[in-house]
Design an enzyme around this catalytic site. Structure first.
Site, PDB file in Angstrom:
ATOM      1  N   CYS A 117     -48.521 -11.009  25.447  1.00 22.40           N
ATOM      2  CA  CYS A 117     -48.288 -10.128  26.590  1.00 22.40           C
ATOM      3  C   CYS A 117     -48.849 -10.699  27.880  1.00 22.40           C
ATOM      4  O   CYS A 117     -48.394 -10.339  28.972  1.00 22.40           O
ATOM      5  CB  CYS A 117     -48.880  -8.742  26.330  1.00 22.40           C
ATOM      6  SG  CYS A 117     -50.652  -8.758  25.965  1.00 22.40           S
TER       7      CYS A 117
ATOM      8  N   GLU B 179     -50.146  -0.462  26.541  1.00 25.24           N
ATOM      9  CA  GLU B 179     -50.071  -1.810  27.078  1.00 25.24           C
ATOM     10  C   GLU B 179     -48.689  -2.319  26.718  1.00 25.24           C
ATOM     11  O   GLU B 179     -48.362  -2.491  25.544  1.00 25.24           O
ATOM     12  CB  GLU B 179     -51.182  -2.682  26.483  1.00 25.24           C
ATOM     13  CG  GLU B 179     -51.368  -3.999  27.229  1.00 25.24           C
ATOM     14  CD  GLU B 179     -50.410  -5.056  26.754  1.00 25.24           C
ATOM     15  OE1 GLU B 179     -49.394  -5.307  27.455  1.00 25.24           O
ATOM     16  OE2 GLU B 179     -50.663  -5.615  25.689  1.00 25.24           O
TER      17      GLU B 179
ATOM     18  N   ASN C 195     -47.835  -9.520  17.285  1.00 24.61           N
ATOM     19  CA  ASN C 195     -48.316 -10.798  17.818  1.00 24.61           C
ATOM     20  C   ASN C 195     -49.822 -11.012  17.665  1.00 24.61           C
ATOM     21  O   ASN C 195     -50.280 -12.151  17.623  1.00 24.61           O
ATOM     22  CB  ASN C 195     -47.894 -10.970  19.282  1.00 24.61           C
ATOM     23  CG  ASN C 195     -48.409  -9.859  20.171  1.00 24.61           C
ATOM     24  OD1 ASN C 195     -48.360  -8.682  19.815  1.00 24.61           O
ATOM     25  ND2 ASN C 195     -48.897 -10.204  21.345  1.00 24.61           N
TER      26      ASN C 195
END
Length: 479
Positions: free
Chosen positions: A286, A252, A156
């Protein structure tokens, strides 16, 4: 060394290397072939690790001023080719050209911040005489690079999230091996091109393209790897932790970020910010806004404005300047998002707008009354879908926001400082944005979450702490 990046080569320890087996890089917009990259084998990865063992010694011996110069030259190289890098991001991924340009700008800043932080890897003196009997001892600690960093990155943010691992690793004097997302490897290779042009010594950096199932375990389990820095999904992160062994872990792992809108909020600003936060990069973010808790007194007004603004969001050709949102990374992901929305509607959710799929495109979608047992309420959708919930007060909003097993960032909109600080104290997340949506971030701040959102913190200064260790030095003086 002359840069040779032609798309069919990967960057193995400072050399551009071809491979008999290849992976097709497709534009998710129409499945057109963009380029081919090597499908590396386990042997390729082992060679990269073997070279990196020498590479980390070379990197650790680089004077700080040379690390700074290399990082700044890499940033200069990207800045001079800004549009070229942006087009690569937009073509291989989901971002529109306007979103891709912002990512390139952030990448340049990430590398420049890394150069600045390289000069600030400092230690401290230690007062050994605080302990009786140690009056004749003096000393200090300093930080040293840990060795080889394994950097596993998602699709992404295919350029800047790679820079967030490579920049600090080089600034700290480590070697780093990047395994980019299979869907978006070209941006990572172009980052390697910049460092190659900047004169980074061989063996310090590798970007190995290939399938995770073939090369991933070799990378994360090898005893020479001293840290795994991973950005991706919770399931993959948990698998890495089980396999990695005794090494540092930085992760993450995403979120289904909540935003709270109180009755005293500036509704126009809250709507504009949360719509952008929900649908940036087709919701594949995210930090993306997924759950919005709105105080009941303003729920109807907020929902109406939010839906009206969402309906004006323009989907289409990623390279068109007027497009607000492109496709998801592939049609399979769009089908998955569609199924989650259908599940919620079947269980009683109200679809306010969107809910339509065309290939890899999924329209910006807004729902309310989503039951808590739905995947959409509990998990990360990673798509352009947002849910609205009316709540009676801030306490209820905080309680419901904390119910998910994620805690990356949250947003709260209010003009009341006391209520803002109540949210700050009680929201179980790694970052709180007041009068901003959950997706606000600058590259210099500590970034990471709690619960299922991960371990450790990124952000250059904070990543440098993770990628170095303190070494204590003590001198016993003559009496």
């Amino acid at each position: 060394m002359k840069t040779q990046n032609k798309g069919k080569m990967m960057y193995l320890a400072g050399e551009w290397v071809d491979c008999a087996r290849t992976i097709e890089v497709l534009d998710p917009q129409d499945n057109r072939l963009i380029d081919l990259v090597p499908a590396a084998s386990a042997d390729h990865m082992r060679k990269a690790i073997e070279a990196a063992q020498e590479g980390h010694r070379i990197s650790a011996a680089l004077p700080v001023h040379e690390r700074i110069a290399i990082l700044n030259k890499a940033a200069d190289y990207i800045a001079a080719r800004h549009e070229e890098y942006a087009i690569t991001i937009a073509r291989e991924g989901s971002k529109t050209i306007r979103e891709a340009r912002k990512e390139v700008t952030r990448c340049i800043q990430t590398i420049r911040i890394s150069a600045e932080e390289a000069r600030r890897i400092n230690g401290e003196t230690i007062a050994f005489d605080q302990m009786p009997g140690s009056e004749q001892r003096v000393g200090y600690f300093y930080r040293f690079p840990i060795g080889i960093i394994a950097a596993i990155t998602p699709f992404n943010d295919p350029l800047n999230l790679v820079a967030h691992k490579v920049g600090p690793a080089i600034a700290a004097g480590n070697a780093v091996i990047v395994k980019p997302a299979t869907a978006t490897p070209l941006s990572a290779l172009k980052l390697a091109e910049a460092f190659d042009h900047a004169g980074l010594p061989q063996k310090i950096l590798s970007v190995i393209t290939g399938y995770a199932k073939e090369i991933g375990d070799v990378l994360v389990t090898h005893p020479a790897i001293r840290m795994v820095s991973f950005t991706g999904g919770l399931t993959a992160g948990e698998s890495i932790v089980r396999k990695a062994g005794l090494k540092k872990i930085g992760m993450e792992l995403g979120s289904n970020s909540p935003v709270i809108v109180l009755e005293d909020a500036d509704l126009e600003a809250a709507v504009e910010s949360t719509v952008s936060g929900a649908f940036w990069a087709a919701g594949q973010n995210c930090l993306g806004v997924q759950r919005v808790y709105i105080q009941e007194k303003v729920f109807n007004a907020f929902a109406q404005q939010f839906v009206e603004r969402t309906k004006r969001y323009r989907t289409g050709d990623k390279l068109c300047e007027e497009t607000d949102m492109g496709p998801l990374i592939n049609e399979q992901e769009a089908i998955r998002v569609e199924s989650w929305v259908q599940e919620a509607v079947e269980k009683g959710a109200a679809l306010l707008c969107g809910g339509e799929r065309n290939g890899a495109y999924y329209s910006p979608t807004v729902l309310t009354a989503v039951p808590k047992q739905c995947r959409l309420a509990r998990e990360e959708i990673f798509g352009p879908v947002v849910t609205l919930y009316p709540v009676p007060d801030l306490e209820t909003a905080i309680q419901e926001a904390n119910e998910a097993d994620y805690g990356l960032q949250a947003g709260v909109f209010t003009q009341d400082l006391q209520k803002a600080f109540e949210a700050i104290r009680h929201l179980d997340v790694g970052g709180i944005m007041v009068n901003d949506s959950s997706d606000y971030r600058i590259d210099a701040m500590p970034f990471g979450g709690v619960k299922g959102s991960g371990l450790g913190r990124e952000g250059i200064k904070f990543a440098l702490q993770e990628m170095t260790e303190p070494k204590v030095v003590c001198f016993a003086l003559s009496r």
